[in-house]
Every structure is written in C-alpha cells, then in structure tokens.
Design a protein around this motif. Sequence first.
Motif, PDB file in Angstrom:
ATOM      1  N   UNK A 157       0.827  -1.097   0.045  1.00  0.00           N
ATOM      2  CA  UNK A 157      -0.041   0.016   0.041  1.00  0.00           C
ATOM      3  C   UNK A 157       0.932   1.233  -0.256  1.00  0.00           C
ATOM      4  N   UNK A 158       0.561   2.136  -0.918  1.00  0.00           N
ATOM      5  CA  UNK A 158       1.330   3.453  -0.729  1.00  0.00           C
ATOM      6  C   UNK A 158       0.883   4.142   0.294  1.00  0.00           C
ATOM      7  N   UNK A 159       1.801   4.947   0.736  1.00  0.00           N
ATOM      8  CA  UNK A 159       1.304   5.780   2.014  1.00  0.00           C
ATOM      9  C   UNK A 159       1.575   7.498   1.357  1.00  0.00           C
ATOM     10  N   UNK A 163       6.858   7.026  -4.512  1.00  0.00           N
ATOM     11  CA  UNK A 163       6.811   5.526  -4.827  1.00  0.00           C
ATOM     12  C   UNK A 163       7.100   4.495  -3.822  1.00  0.00           C
ATOM     13  N   UNK A 164       7.233   5.125  -2.707  1.00  0.00           N
ATOM     14  CA  UNK A 164       7.526   4.187  -1.375  1.00  0.00           C
ATOM     15  C   UNK A 164       6.287   3.553  -1.030  1.00  0.00           C
ATOM     16  N   UNK A 165       6.215   2.017  -0.454  1.00  0.00           N
ATOM     17  CA  UNK A 165       4.942   1.524   0.071  1.00  0.00           C
ATOM     18  C   UNK A 165       5.389   0.826   0.948  1.00  0.00           C
ATOM     19  N   UNK A 166       4.328   0.697   2.204  1.00  0.00           N
ATOM     20  CA  UNK A 166       4.415  -0.397   2.944  1.00  0.00           C
ATOM     21  C   UNK A 166       4.070  -1.671   2.627  1.00  0.00           C
ATOM     22  N   UNK A 208       8.546  -0.835   5.308  1.00  0.00           N
ATOM     23  CA  UNK A 208       8.525   0.141   4.162  1.00  0.00           C
ATOM     24  C   UNK A 208       9.579  -0.294   2.975  1.00  0.00           C
ATOM     25  N   UNK A 209       9.240   0.010   1.867  1.00  0.00           N
ATOM     26  CA  UNK A 209       9.871  -0.314   0.827  1.00  0.00           C
ATOM     27  C   UNK A 209      11.420   0.610   0.836  1.00  0.00           C
ATOM     28  N   UNK A 210      10.979   1.721   1.562  1.00  0.00           N
ATOM     29  CA  UNK A 210      12.442   2.871   1.768  1.00  0.00           C
ATOM     30  C   UNK A 210      13.312   1.889   2.355  1.00  0.00           C
ATOM     31  N   UNK A 211      12.999   0.781   3.223  1.00  0.00           N
ATOM     32  CA  UNK A 211      13.984   0.330   4.057  1.00  0.00           C
ATOM     33  C   UNK A 211      15.155  -0.394   3.128  1.00  0.00           C
ATOM     34  N   UNK A 212      14.885  -0.483   1.862  1.00  0.00           N
ATOM     35  CA  UNK A 212      15.738  -1.338   1.116  1.00  0.00           C
ATOM     36  C   UNK A 212      16.819  -0.223   0.321  1.00  0.00           C
TER      37      UNK A 212
END
Length: 124
Positions: free
Chosen positions: A9-11, A16-19, A51-55
Amino acid sequence: MLVSHLIQRAYPNSVGAVDTTVDPAWFPKLFAADAPLSKTRLMSTQQRPLSSAAFTGKTGVPAWKTITSYYLVSLDDQTIPPVAEKAMAARAAKGRTVEIHSSHAAMVAHPDAVTNLILRAAKS
C-alpha cells in the motif's frame, strides 16, 4: 512463495515508497506454521508494515562486523530461505549459530530455544 502473498500500500507524501505486509490469510502458513493458529491469526492482524524505503536507505557499519553475534537459523522458514539464513549466519555469527526446525516466528513457536540462545549470548 512469499512474494505472491504480500500486500503493498502506498502511503501519503511518499515518492513511490510502499508499506508491505503479509496477506493475513497466508500469514499463519508462511510466517509461523508451527505456532498455534490462534496466536498466528492474532499476529497477522498486528503486523507492522515494512517500508520499501528500508531497502534503499544508507546505513553505517553493520553491528555484526564489530560485536560478537549469534544467529538462530530456522530450518523450516517460509519467509527467508534457510540457505540464505545459513549464509548470513556464516558471515556474521562465525560459529555461534543454532539451527532448529522452526518457522520464521521461532520466538513464538520455540521460545525455549530462542531464550537459550539469548542467554548464551548474554553470558559471552
């Protein structure tokens, strides 16, 4: 395969980051198949999204490079392949590894084994 059972899910205010969470219908089988179903159903509702930001974030020196590390390999893990866990353990734990037949949620399914490893690490 875990990837096909993820919910993304986008937040707000993200580019472009998603949970990401594991589909609650699949969570018990993929994440904690050897734990009581009543617990894993509850666990599926209490997931914290990743979060995809973690990568993509930058980190410093990994702690395992500078401190003594221990690793519990879950041989029946359906979330992280055991072969990958063994590779990470070999790199980080350098012989301080315990392997058990467990799902990803070893701390729920096999709390005694996890406690014993923590106590072993604390004594070293």
